[in-house]
Enzyme design. Structure first.
Site, mmCIF file in Angstrom:
data_model
loop_
_atom_site.group_PDB
_atom_site.id
_atom_site.type_symbol
_atom_site.label_atom_id
_atom_site.label_comp_id
_atom_site.label_asym_id
_atom_site.label_seq_id
_atom_site.Cartn_x
_atom_site.Cartn_y
_atom_site.Cartn_z
ATOM 1 N N ASP A 1 32.865 37.989 70.814
ATOM 2 C CA ASP A 1 32.254 39.264 71.189
ATOM 3 C C ASP A 1 32.874 40.446 70.448
ATOM 4 O OD1 ASP A 1 30.304 40.662 72.646
ATOM 5 O OD2 ASP A 1 31.730 41.211 74.214
ATOM 6 N N SER B 1 27.156 44.985 74.885
ATOM 7 C CA SER B 1 26.438 43.730 74.641
ATOM 8 C C SER B 1 25.301 43.590 75.655
ATOM 9 C CB SER B 1 27.381 42.536 74.773
ATOM 10 O OG SER B 1 28.504 42.679 73.922
ATOM 11 N N GLN C 1 23.674 38.009 68.696
ATOM 12 C CA GLN C 1 23.820 38.965 69.789
ATOM 13 C C GLN C 1 22.925 40.174 69.546
ATOM 14 O OE1 GLN C 1 27.166 42.017 70.424
ATOM 15 N NE2 GLN C 1 27.811 40.346 71.767
#
Length: 293
Positions: free
Chosen positions: A205, A229, A279
């Site tokens: 991430d 996110s 993502q």
């Protein structure tokens, strides 16, 4: 094993609190909310706790971030055993704080199996040697950080990250939406692949959505930027070790609708593609949003 790496592994392993229910502590990384990578790694870990006997290795995970988490509260995880097959098993995980879901994840595990093999080639970029780590850069710019997060940003880290041609977050300039980052655990880990997978989910991430900011000369340090996110997927292709250097090759082919889309490929030093990541994240400039409304 270093103290900070041991703390990270303990953070990701969870505490059983009932039938297919688990609790994880939270970690303050100095962001506005709970770090999404923590909840990803912990959710994967919760699913691992419910696997049947045998060798099961993560195949993929697909997660949605539903609400921002808080760093002051623990996170509870509830696992639904969706299917136990002979080759694949599937789990659904819900992560909650105060009874409200902050993330939902579907994840799949597979027995090791031989088959056809091909993979994308590793980009030809400089190796990690001689590149300043993000921690070294943070300590160089220590006085630029707000006092509240200064010690957090400059403390020892369990994951060492070295970004090629990094952006100066205090004076960003336009550049192509491409990033290459070397990463590895800061000390040796054991041979439990589940630990390596948990840590990769956690580390995956980092660096993603910030790559989508490159063409716009903005950074997450700006007070008018809201970056978070939204969803996150990982495909685990082959075994790897998080205590050896991995190259995270990231690009962002699209931004629009206050969202940035990013893709990542993770290679080991032998040039093998060990994982792929995708993502989409929120990248909203508050001042512009107010002007347009």
């Amino acid at each position: 094993m270093s103290d900070v790496l041991q703390e990270l592994l303990q953070l990701l392993r969870l505490e059983p609190i009932g039938v297919q229910r688990f609790r994880g502590h939270s970690q303050d990384l100095g962001f506005r909310a709970l770090f999404g990578g923590q909840v990803l790694g912990q959710s994967l870990s919760a699913a691992m706790h419910t696997l049947p006997e045998g060798d099961w290795f993560p195949h993929s995970l697909h997660a949605y971030f539903l609400r921002p988490g808080t760093v002051d509260d623990s996170v509870e995880f509830e696992v639904d055993v969706v299917r136990d097959g002979r080759s694949f098993v599937t789990r659904q995980v819900k992560a909650s704080q105060h009874g409200k879901a902050i993330l939902t994840m579907m994840c799949s595990f597979q027995h090791p199996e031989d088959g056809f093999v091909h993979m994308a080639p590793m980009p030809e970029v400089a190796g990690p040697e001689g590149i300043a780590s993000q921690l070294e850069l943070a300590r160089t710019f220590r006085d630029y950080f707000p006092e509240r997060v200064r010690d957090i940003y400059t403390a020892d880290k369990p994951i060492e990250q070295r970004v090629l041609d990094p952006v100066n977050i205090f004076a960003p300039q336009k550049k192509e939406p491409i990033k290459y980052a070397w990463m590895r655990a800061d000390d040796a880990m054991g041979d439990d692949f589940h630990d390596h997978a948990r840590v990769l989910a956690y580390a995956s991430d980092f660096n993603l959505i910030t790559t989508a900011l490159h063409p716009h000369a903005v950074s997450v340090s700006q007070k008018d930027m809201r970056v978070a996110s939204i969803d996150h997927s990982i495909w685990f292709h082959r075994p790897f070790r998080m205590d050896e250097w991995l190259l995270y090759a990231i690009d962002s082919p699209n931004a629009g609708g206050a969202r940035g889309f990013c893709r990542g490929q993770i290679f080991n030093l032998q040039g093998e593609l060990v994982a792929s990541v995708a993502q989409e994240g929120l990248m909203r400039q508050v001042a512009r949003a107010k002007e347009s409304s």
